[in-house]
Motif scaffolding. Structure first.
Motif, PDB file in Angstrom:
ATOM      1  N   THR A  23     -20.462 -53.091-106.588  1.00 37.71           N
ATOM      2  CA  THR A  23     -19.629 -52.003-106.081  1.00 37.71           C
ATOM      3  C   THR A  23     -20.378 -51.233-104.999  1.00 37.71           C
ATOM      4  O   THR A  23     -19.814 -50.901-103.957  1.00 37.71           O
ATOM      5  N   ALA A  24     -21.657 -50.960-105.241  1.00 29.62           N
ATOM      6  CA  ALA A  24     -22.479 -50.279-104.235  1.00 29.62           C
ATOM      7  C   ALA A  24     -22.568 -51.113-102.959  1.00 29.62           C
ATOM      8  O   ALA A  24     -22.455 -50.579-101.850  1.00 29.62           O
ATOM      9  N   ILE A  75     -21.048 -43.796-108.336  1.00 27.66           N
ATOM     10  CA  ILE A  75     -21.737 -45.019-108.763  1.00 27.66           C
ATOM     11  C   ILE A  75     -23.004 -44.599-109.500  1.00 27.66           C
ATOM     12  O   ILE A  75     -23.719 -43.703-109.053  1.00 27.66           O
ATOM     13  N   PRO A  76     -23.292 -45.225-110.626  1.00 28.46           N
ATOM     14  CA  PRO A  76     -24.507 -44.861-111.376  1.00 28.46           C
ATOM     15  C   PRO A  76     -25.766 -44.988-110.510  1.00 28.46           C
ATOM     16  O   PRO A  76     -25.877 -45.895-109.678  1.00 28.46           O
ATOM     17  N   ASN A  77     -26.693 -44.071-110.724  1.00 30.09           N
ATOM     18  CA  ASN A  77     -27.954 -44.084-109.964  1.00 30.09           C
ATOM     19  C   ASN A  77     -28.673 -45.418-110.085  1.00 30.09           C
ATOM     20  O   ASN A  77     -29.302 -45.878-109.137  1.00 30.09           O
ATOM     21  N   SER A  78     -28.574 -46.043-111.250  1.00 31.23           N
ATOM     22  CA  SER A  78     -29.276 -47.323-111.448  1.00 31.23           C
ATOM     23  C   SER A  78     -28.766 -48.391-110.483  1.00 31.23           C
ATOM     24  O   SER A  78     -29.542 -49.235-110.015  1.00 31.23           O
ATOM     25  N   ALA A  79     -27.476 -48.362-110.155  1.00 35.56           N
ATOM     26  CA  ALA A  79     -26.921 -49.344-109.214  1.00 35.56           C
ATOM     27  C   ALA A  79     -27.421 -49.081-107.804  1.00 35.56           C
ATOM     28  O   ALA A  79     -27.680 -50.011-107.038  1.00 35.56           O
ATOM     29  N   ILE A  80     -27.566 -47.829-107.459  1.00 35.52           N
ATOM     30  CA  ILE A  80     -28.073 -47.471-106.131  1.00 35.52           C
ATOM     31  C   ILE A  80     -29.567 -47.759-106.050  1.00 35.52           C
ATOM     32  O   ILE A  80     -30.052 -48.306-105.058  1.00 35.52           O
ATOM     33  N   ILE A  87     -30.504 -49.137 -99.213  1.00 29.09           N
ATOM     34  CA  ILE A  87     -29.128 -48.670 -99.134  1.00 29.09           C
ATOM     35  C   ILE A  87     -29.027 -47.397 -98.302  1.00 29.09           C
ATOM     36  O   ILE A  87     -28.109 -47.212 -97.526  1.00 29.09           O
ATOM     37  N   VAL A  88     -30.003 -46.523 -98.431  1.00 33.40           N
ATOM     38  CA  VAL A  88     -30.010 -45.287 -97.656  1.00 33.40           C
ATOM     39  C   VAL A  88     -30.536 -45.557 -96.257  1.00 33.40           C
ATOM     40  O   VAL A  88     -29.999 -45.050 -95.276  1.00 33.40           O
ATOM     41  N   SER A  89     -31.550 -46.377 -96.148  1.00 32.41           N
ATOM     42  CA  SER A  89     -32.135 -46.685 -94.845  1.00 32.41           C
ATOM     43  C   SER A  89     -31.130 -47.310 -93.896  1.00 32.41           C
ATOM     44  O   SER A  89     -31.064 -46.958 -92.722  1.00 32.41           O
ATOM     45  N   ILE A  90     -30.340 -48.235 -94.409  1.00 33.07           N
ATOM     46  CA  ILE A  90     -29.329 -48.883 -93.574  1.00 33.07           C
ATOM     47  C   ILE A  90     -28.356 -47.851 -93.046  1.00 33.07           C
ATOM     48  O   ILE A  90     -28.005 -47.849 -91.866  1.00 33.07           O
ATOM     49  N   TYR A  91     -27.943 -46.954 -93.920  1.00 34.27           N
ATOM     50  CA  TYR A  91     -26.973 -45.958 -93.489  1.00 34.27           C
ATOM     51  C   TYR A  91     -27.582 -44.975 -92.498  1.00 34.27           C
ATOM     52  O   TYR A  91     -26.949 -44.599 -91.524  1.00 34.27           O
TER      53      TYR A  91
END
Length: 103
Positions: A23-24, A75-80, A87-91
């Motif tokens: 989902t993430a 979304i649960p923190n574990s998935a992120i 995931i943050v760097s790409i954004y």
């Protein structure tokens, strides 16, 4: 472009057959693709401060970012965390690419 943007928004994110990590992935990929289409609009002179279409609006990246943050907050923190900082760097790289001359 507007049709492509609408189709991206309509992609279901929540599905019983996918896990939170997937989902993430879908959330990040969808928002990234929306931003790429917006950047295409920039590069081809299609933006307007009075555009009725969101895709060609100057403020569209802000909407994309707000929606992204809203989505990942559910979304649960574990998935992120499974994606690491990627995931943050790409954004963040995407935002820097959209607004290269901002201070």
């Amino acid at each position: 472009l507007d049709l492509l943007q609408r189709q991206l928004v309509e992609i279901p994110v929540e599905n019983e057959s996918i896990n939170d990590i997937q989902t993430a992935d879908i959330c990040v990929t969808r928002q990234w693709m929306r931003a790429v289409l917006w950047k295409f609009s920039v590069n081809h002179g299609l933006l307007s401060s009075i555009s009725p279409d969101q895709v060609t609006s100057l403020t569209y990246p802000l909407q994309i970012a707000k929606e992204f943050l809203s989505m990942i907050s559910h979304i649960p923190n574990s998935a992120i965390e499974a994606h690491g900082q990627g995931i943050v760097s790409i954004y963040l790289l995407l935002v820097i690419d959209i607004y290269p001359n901002r201070n």
